[in-house]
Design an enzyme around this catalytic site. Structure first.
Site, mmCIF file in Angstrom:
data_model
loop_
_atom_site.group_PDB
_atom_site.id
_atom_site.type_symbol
_atom_site.label_atom_id
_atom_site.label_comp_id
_atom_site.label_asym_id
_atom_site.label_seq_id
_atom_site.Cartn_x
_atom_site.Cartn_y
_atom_site.Cartn_z
ATOM 1 N N HIS A 90 0.833 -1.209 0.000
ATOM 2 C CA HIS A 90 0.000 0.000 0.000
ATOM 3 C C HIS A 90 0.866 1.257 0.000
ATOM 4 O O HIS A 90 0.516 2.270 -0.616
ATOM 5 C CB HIS A 90 -0.932 -0.010 1.212
ATOM 6 C CG HIS A 90 -1.914 1.115 1.237
ATOM 7 N ND1 HIS A 90 -2.896 1.265 0.285
ATOM 8 C CD2 HIS A 90 -2.065 2.143 2.107
ATOM 9 C CE1 HIS A 90 -3.605 2.350 0.561
ATOM 10 N NE2 HIS A 90 -3.125 2.903 1.660
ATOM 11 N N ARG A 128 12.327 15.657 8.839
ATOM 12 C CA ARG A 128 11.986 16.366 7.590
ATOM 13 C C ARG A 128 10.929 17.444 7.825
ATOM 14 O O ARG A 128 10.994 18.515 7.239
ATOM 15 C CB ARG A 128 11.536 15.359 6.530
ATOM 16 C CG ARG A 128 12.717 14.619 5.938
ATOM 17 C CD ARG A 128 12.326 13.286 5.277
ATOM 18 N NE ARG A 128 13.493 12.627 4.718
ATOM 19 C CZ ARG A 128 14.412 11.977 5.426
ATOM 20 N NH1 ARG A 128 14.288 11.911 6.741
ATOM 21 N NH2 ARG A 128 15.449 11.400 4.842
#
Length: 171
Positions: A90, A128
């Site tokens: 997925h 990030r």
């Protein structure tokens, strides 16, 4: 590579107001909040205003942007979210399809900054979204594209087909 420097072009300046739509999938709320904070700060620093909408997941982000592009009045869009690799395929589907859809919207003239993080771990996402400010980077990308769009607006190349207007209709 650690210690490597990256060039970032200077932010454009705008004569007319810029309005951005931030579309976020807050599945990982802490990451999403950091991404949104970075995007809002970058927009504000450039003198832009922004609205925020939430969607259930990364796959819905391009659809929300397309709906807004067709029906609302925004100059650019910031796509924000986080996909963390799991145990199934997925991950690849969500990463590839959301990125591909955003790219296609961009190729169709939509000014989008893609800040959908695709990472292996929550820790990578936190870095990030926080210290690397990928939300701010996505807003900066959208603002650069808005500036280019405004720069080249109305400049035709004189090639290809033109839509038939009332002045060209045959009697």
């Amino acid at each position: 590579m650690a210690g490597q420097s990256h060039y970032t072009p200077p932010m454009p300046e705008f004569d007319a107001p810029v309005k951005l739509l931030i579309v976020v999938a807050p599945y990982y709320k802490d990451i999403a909040d950091d991404l949104v904070a970075g995007a809002r700060a970058q927009a504000e620093a450039a003198g832009a205003t922004c609205d925020l909408v939430e969607v259930p997941g990364a796959l819905e982000i391009p659809t929300a942007i397309r709906l807004a592009q067709r029906t609302a009045d925004y100059d650019g869009y910031v796509a924000l979210g986080c996909v963390i690799r799991g145990e199934t395929t997925h991950y690849e589907t969500v990463c590839n399809d959301s990125s591909r859809a955003l790219t296609l919207l961009g190729l169709d003239g939509c000014c989008i900054g893609n800040g959908i993080l695709t990472v292996e771990t929550h820790e990578q996402a936190a870095v990030r979204a926080g210290e690397q400010n990928k939300g701010g980077g996505a807003a900066a990308a959208a603002l650069h594209l808005v500036a280019l769009s405004r720069k080249w607006r109305g400049q035709g190349k004189g090639i290809g087909f033109k839509p038939r207007g009332e002045d060209t209709l045959l009697a």
